[in-house]
Write a protein that holds these residues in place. Structure first.
Motif, PDB file in Angstrom:
ATOM      1  N   ARG A   3       0.841  -1.214   0.000  1.00  0.00           N
ATOM      2  CA  ARG A   3       0.000   0.000   0.000  1.00  0.00           C
ATOM      3  C   ARG A   3       0.870   1.255   0.000  1.00  0.00           C
ATOM      4  N   GLY A   4       2.007   1.188   0.673  1.00  0.00           N
ATOM      5  CA  GLY A   4       2.911   2.333   0.711  1.00  0.00           C
ATOM      6  C   GLY A   4       2.341   3.530   1.435  1.00  0.00           C
ATOM      7  N   ILE A   5       1.516   3.294   2.453  1.00  0.00           N
ATOM      8  CA  ILE A   5       0.916   4.384   3.226  1.00  0.00           C
ATOM      9  C   ILE A   5       1.569   4.429   4.604  1.00  0.00           C
ATOM     10  N   TYR A   6       2.029   5.629   4.975  1.00  0.00           N
ATOM     11  CA  TYR A   6       2.769   5.784   6.223  1.00  0.00           C
ATOM     12  C   TYR A   6       2.231   6.968   7.026  1.00  0.00           C
ATOM     13  N   SER A   7       2.317   6.832   8.325  1.00  0.00           N
ATOM     14  CA  SER A   7       1.859   7.913   9.208  1.00  0.00           C
ATOM     15  C   SER A   7       2.822   9.093   9.169  1.00  0.00           C
ATOM     16  N   GLN A   8       2.375  10.214   9.720  1.00  0.00           N
ATOM     17  CA  GLN A   8       3.252  11.390   9.805  1.00  0.00           C
ATOM     18  C   GLN A   8       4.524  11.048  10.571  1.00  0.00           C
TER      19      GLN A   8
ATOM     20  N   GLN B 175       1.154   8.674   1.206  1.00  0.00           N
ATOM     21  CA  GLN B 175       1.325   7.495   0.355  1.00  0.00           C
ATOM     22  C   GLN B 175       2.424   7.723  -0.681  1.00  0.00           C
ATOM     23  N   VAL B 176       3.262   6.695  -0.835  1.00  0.00           N
ATOM     24  CA  VAL B 176       4.317   6.746  -1.846  1.00  0.00           C
ATOM     25  C   VAL B 176       3.683   6.861  -3.234  1.00  0.00           C
ATOM     26  N   SER B 177       4.312   7.605  -4.108  1.00  0.00           N
ATOM     27  CA  SER B 177       3.777   7.816  -5.455  1.00  0.00           C
ATOM     28  C   SER B 177       3.676   6.501  -6.221  1.00  0.00           C
ATOM     29  N   ASP B 178       2.796   6.486  -7.204  1.00  0.00           N
ATOM     30  CA  ASP B 178       2.628   5.290  -8.037  1.00  0.00           C
ATOM     31  C   ASP B 178       3.954   4.891  -8.682  1.00  0.00           C
ATOM     32  N   LYS B 179       4.710   5.876  -9.147  1.00  0.00           N
ATOM     33  CA  LYS B 179       5.978   5.606  -9.821  1.00  0.00           C
ATOM     34  C   LYS B 179       6.926   4.824  -8.924  1.00  0.00           C
ATOM     35  N   ILE B 180       7.027   5.215  -7.670  1.00  0.00           N
ATOM     36  CA  ILE B 180       7.948   4.553  -6.741  1.00  0.00           C
ATOM     37  C   ILE B 180       7.399   3.194  -6.332  1.00  0.00           C
ATOM     38  N   ARG B 181       6.098   3.114  -6.087  1.00  0.00           N
ATOM     39  CA  ARG B 181       5.516   1.814  -5.714  1.00  0.00           C
ATOM     40  C   ARG B 181       5.652   0.794  -6.834  1.00  0.00           C
ATOM     41  N   GLN B 182       5.500   1.241  -8.061  1.00  0.00           N
ATOM     42  CA  GLN B 182       5.606   0.324  -9.197  1.00  0.00           C
ATOM     43  C   GLN B 182       7.039  -0.142  -9.443  1.00  0.00           C
TER      44      GLN B 182
END
Length: 282
Positions: free
Chosen positions: A153-158, A182-189
């Protein structure tokens, strides 16, 4: 207080399932991490949970116990030195030795919630000259199903993004999602993930030019460390790089790796190097 017989069972269970070697004084740790799981399954104590794990049909509880005990802290660009070595030592060496059509493959073992592989992907995106137009494959693995899903998911708290991540990287490669980032699509991909227990065979992993295996071997006994290192080297070319944690080394465990010029960096031991060392010792 966990009954001694149940504590010893949990010690054996965790060592067999994950390699985690708990010392006799870690009852408090088991209590704090496993009490919520005991309650989830309608059990009154960690002792009852240990009894439950012995029964058929307890696989879901077993997975949750392993997840709870092996989920380790991670942060972006942790211990900056390995990332500096990635930029200044590993990539220049590999790019000089590889044909342009060959991808550089990187394995982040025990990747936890994904900060390490995403840090590498951001470094490559930030510095196109580093990759020289080369294709990179970054794979993150972890024993925990739950933590792998979080990494995907690439979602992180503050709090999580404030640890090791500069404002520049945050603004450029993350977007706000409610109170989180959330991490950008480019980085997650740029990163793929799969579940993997380091104690199990490395089936279908392929060969890796760089292996990050940081801050996980410290939880294994020496026999398990030796086994993991000797299986990792089989996945690496002779000019590859192994990156360990600051408190970890191959010294005294295996002769299949040799220290490199940078701290925590090791190279597969070649026959020629081994022969030269042997001749020098004579």
């Amino acid at each position: 207080m966990i009954p001694q017989a149940d504590y010893e069972y949990l010690q054996r269970f965790l060592k067999t399932k994950s390699g985690l070697a708990l010392s006799p004084d870690k009852q408090y740790l088991l209590e704090s991490r496993l009490n919520p799981i005991a309650r989830e399954f309608g059990l009154k104590s960690v002792g009852e949970l240990a009894q439950f794990l012995r029964r058929p049909g307890s696989e879901k509880a077993a997975d949750k116990v392993v997840d709870a005990m092996t989920t380790n802290e991670s942060l972006f660009f942790r211990d900056k030195h390995p990332f500096e070595a990635f930029t200044n030592r590993m990539l220049p060496t590999l790019l000089a030795n590889r044909p342009s059509h060959q991808p550089i493959r990187i394995w982040c073992a025990a990747a936890s919630s994904g900060q390490e592989p995403y840090s590498l992907a951001m470094l490559l995106a930030e510095n196109p000259a580093l990759s020289a137009g080369r294709r990179f494959e970054i794979i993150g693995t972890d024993i925990s199903t739950e933590i792998i899903e979080k990494a995907k998911r690439g979602i992180y708290s503050q709090f999580e993004v404030q640890r090791g991540l500069s404002v520049h990287y945050l603004v450029r490669y993350f977007s706000k999602v409610g109170d989180d980032w959330q991490v950008s699509d480019k980085i997650r991909q740029a990163v793929s993930y799969r579940k993997l227990n380091l104690l199990d065979p490395f089936v279908g992993m392929g060969q890796f030019d760089i292996v990050f295996c940081r801050n996980v071997l410290i939880y294994f006994d020496n026999d398990q460390k030796i086994d993991v290192l000797n299986r990792i080297v089989k996945l690496m070319p002779s000019d590859g790089f192994l990156v360990l944690g600051g408190a970890e080394s191959v010294i005294g465990l295996t002769d299949k790796f040799q220290p490199d010029t940078s701290r925590c960096l090791f190279r597969p031991q070649t026959t020629a190097t081994a022969g030269n060392r042997l001749a020098a010792a004579r």
